[in-house]
Enzyme design. Sequence first.
Site, PDB file in Angstrom:
ATOM      1  CB  CYS A 178    -102.306  53.293  40.499  1.00 22.67           C
ATOM      2  SG  CYS A 178    -103.545  53.083  41.874  1.00 22.67           S
ATOM      3  CG  HIS A 199    -100.636  49.277  39.802  1.00 21.68           C
ATOM      4  ND1 HIS A 199    -100.108  49.712  41.184  1.00 21.68           N
ATOM      5  CD2 HIS A 199    -101.907  49.537  39.958  1.00 21.68           C
ATOM      6  CE1 HIS A 199    -100.826  50.153  41.901  1.00 21.68           C
ATOM      7  NE2 HIS A 199    -102.042  49.989  41.268  1.00 21.68           N
ATOM      8  CG  ASN A 249    -103.120  49.575  44.785  1.00 23.00           C
ATOM      9  OD1 ASN A 249    -102.207  50.290  44.577  1.00 23.00           O
ATOM     10  ND2 ASN A 249    -104.275  49.517  43.923  1.00 23.00           N
TER      11      ASN A 249
HETATM   12  N1  COA Z   1    -114.298  40.861  53.070  1.00 24.46           N
HETATM   13  C1  COA Z   1    -115.244  39.892  52.847  1.00 24.46           C
HETATM   14  N2  COA Z   1    -116.444  40.221  52.020  1.00 24.46           N
HETATM   15  C2  COA Z   1    -116.040  41.235  51.095  1.00 24.46           C
HETATM   16  C3  COA Z   1    -115.017  42.138  51.353  1.00 24.46           C
HETATM   17  C4  COA Z   1    -113.994  41.722  52.140  1.00 24.46           C
HETATM   18  N3  COA Z   1    -113.148  42.685  52.560  1.00 24.46           N
HETATM   19  N4  COA Z   1    -115.373  42.915  50.424  1.00 24.46           N
HETATM   20  C5  COA Z   1    -116.378  42.805  49.564  1.00 24.46           C
HETATM   21  N5  COA Z   1    -117.173  41.611  50.188  1.00 24.46           N
HETATM   22  C6  COA Z   1    -118.211  40.927  49.908  1.00 24.46           C
HETATM   23  C7  COA Z   1    -119.136  42.018  49.195  1.00 24.46           C
HETATM   24  O1  COA Z   1    -120.039  42.576  50.118  1.00 24.46           O
HETATM   25  C8  COA Z   1    -119.998  40.757  48.356  1.00 24.46           C
HETATM   26  O2  COA Z   1    -120.765  40.399  49.111  1.00 24.46           O
HETATM   27  P1  COA Z   1    -122.456  39.939  48.855  1.00 24.46           P
HETATM   28  O3  COA Z   1    -122.090  38.776  47.658  1.00 24.46           O
HETATM   29  O4  COA Z   1    -123.011  39.438  50.021  1.00 24.46           O
HETATM   30  O5  COA Z   1    -123.120  41.215  48.411  1.00 24.46           O
HETATM   31  C9  COA Z   1    -118.825  39.775  47.932  1.00 24.46           C
HETATM   32  O6  COA Z   1    -117.784  40.152  49.173  1.00 24.46           O
HETATM   33  C10 COA Z   1    -118.569  39.850  46.782  1.00 24.46           C
HETATM   34  O7  COA Z   1    -118.130  41.133  46.455  1.00 24.46           O
HETATM   35  P2  COA Z   1    -117.417  41.198  44.908  1.00 24.46           P
HETATM   36  O8  COA Z   1    -117.297  42.858  44.816  1.00 24.46           O
HETATM   37  O9  COA Z   1    -118.227  40.827  43.993  1.00 24.46           O
HETATM   38  O10 COA Z   1    -116.051  40.777  45.249  1.00 24.46           O
HETATM   39  P3  COA Z   1    -114.840  40.792  44.328  1.00 24.46           P
HETATM   40  O11 COA Z   1    -114.634  39.108  43.954  1.00 24.46           O
HETATM   41  O12 COA Z   1    -115.405  41.682  42.721  1.00 24.46           O
HETATM   42  O13 COA Z   1    -113.539  41.224  45.146  1.00 24.46           O
HETATM   43  C11 COA Z   1    -112.418  43.320  45.060  1.00 24.46           C
HETATM   44  C12 COA Z   1    -113.727  42.542  45.228  1.00 24.46           C
HETATM   45  C13 COA Z   1    -112.519  44.685  45.163  1.00 24.46           C
HETATM   46  C14 COA Z   1    -111.381  42.796  45.699  1.00 24.46           C
HETATM   47  C15 COA Z   1    -112.340  43.148  43.380  1.00 24.46           C
HETATM   48  O14 COA Z   1    -113.331  43.388  42.700  1.00 24.46           O
HETATM   49  C16 COA Z   1    -110.881  43.765  42.948  1.00 24.46           C
HETATM   50  O15 COA Z   1    -109.777  43.708  43.489  1.00 24.46           O
HETATM   51  N6  COA Z   1    -111.242  44.792  41.981  1.00 24.46           N
HETATM   52  C17 COA Z   1    -110.044  45.745  41.575  1.00 24.46           C
HETATM   53  C18 COA Z   1    -109.623  46.823  42.512  1.00 24.46           C
HETATM   54  C19 COA Z   1    -108.529  47.610  42.402  1.00 24.46           C
HETATM   55  O16 COA Z   1    -107.371  46.847  42.208  1.00 24.46           O
HETATM   56  N7  COA Z   1    -108.495  48.753  42.552  1.00 24.46           N
HETATM   57  C20 COA Z   1    -107.053  49.739  42.740  1.00 24.46           C
HETATM   58  C21 COA Z   1    -106.989  49.806  41.140  1.00 24.46           C
HETATM   59  S1  COA Z   1    -105.513  50.693  40.855  1.00 24.46           S
END
Ligand code: COA
Length: 355
Positions: free
Chosen positions: A110, A282, A312
């Site tokens: 990215c 980004h 993204n």
């Molecule tokens: N829809 C519904 N629930 C979802 C889900 C979705 N698409 N994806 C994950 N969940 C659930 C998980 O399973 C978890 O459930 P649980 O509590 O029963 O285990 C719950 O939501 C929370 O998951 P968590 O991973 O703690 O969520 P989060 O608030 O961290 O959000 C992301 C997840 C991926 C959106 C977040 O971590 C993020 O944006 N990270 C950065 C990723 C990124 O930008 N990557 C590219 C970088 S270049």
Amino acid sequence: MEIKVIGTGSYVPERTLTNEDLEQIVETSDAWIRERTGIGSRRITEAGTTAMAVEAAKRALEMAQTAPEALDLIIVGTSTGDCLFPGTACEVQAALGAAGAACFDLSAACSGFLFSLNTACVYLESGAYQRALVIGADTLSKTVDWSDRSTCILFGDGAGAAVFERVEAAGGETGADGRKRADPDGSAGGRMQKTWGHESRVGPFIMKADGGRGEVLHCAGTPLRNPFIKEETGNKEKGFGYMTMNGQEVFRFAVKTVPEVLEALLEKAEVPPEDIRYFILHQANERIIAAVAKRMKQPIEKFPMNLERYGNTSGASIPILLDEMNREGKLARGDKLALAGFGAGLTWGATLLLW
Ligand code: COA
């Protein structure tokens, strides 16, 4: 000598995948995706990375009123080229007819466009080349596991491009290096003040990497297939796979490193954050961008976003946003822009641009 942006262009595929479409294939909801990421839809290509890169490049060259033959250098920031070889930049060269250009790809996920832009500008600054086409293009849709709801909701495909040109400053004294200087008094210390004047130019940059944290955001390449590999090494299993990501780790990494690198760059350039018109980050997640704005004590209005529409798009996100803002007339001459990227590697960095 100064380096100017003389054209921008971008391309996103027509095919739109909404959050509602994703509700049909994984256990998720529009409300969850919007709340956690700010993303509403993304575009998916059926043509691949090169086709998108070529389209973005054509638009940038048209704005720059530059013929492909006049390009000396093409760099494509991509980690999802259509082929392992030739590189995407060579394929773009062939499609455009840019016969005289040196071409290569730069793999920094990215951060790909940002690192490519900095690389191109160092070549221009050195005098090795006069005109460079820099592209960020990615097809993350082919790396995503469409049954993994924690990643498949985040990414989209697209391409963005910019044309950079080295120009000798009109007037200006000749510096100790024998080059024309834009600010004859030369009072300013940083490279940016020395070269930032009245034209659109590229300022200083910082690029960082932490290869020790590669597993946080990972996608394996083609498998080792030669018959001599011993089974016990396990290396045969390292075949092409899907993206894996520790979302929370990536989130923490981004909200820590992006403000840090921006603050370090602004300090280096002796520019207070208040002087920055836009922070073009980004486009990974609205909450990451909001956290950066908060940490930098800058109003969120200075952090433009288009991730609601495209998700993204990896290396393409910064140049797509830059091009949209440019075409919408949101960038005025003299605006100071701070660009910042982050992604797999881990890689991250920031660059200053004077419009
Ligand atoms: N829809 C519904 N629930 C979802 C889900 C979705 N698409 N994806 C994950 N969940 C659930 C998980 O399973 C978890 O459930 P649980 O509590 O029963 O285990 C719950 O939501 C929370 O998951 P968590 O991973 O703690 O969520 P989060 O608030 O961290 O959000 C992301 C997840 C991926 C959106 C977040 O971590 C993020 O944006 N990270 C950065 C990723 C990124 O930008 N990557 C590219 C970088 S270049």
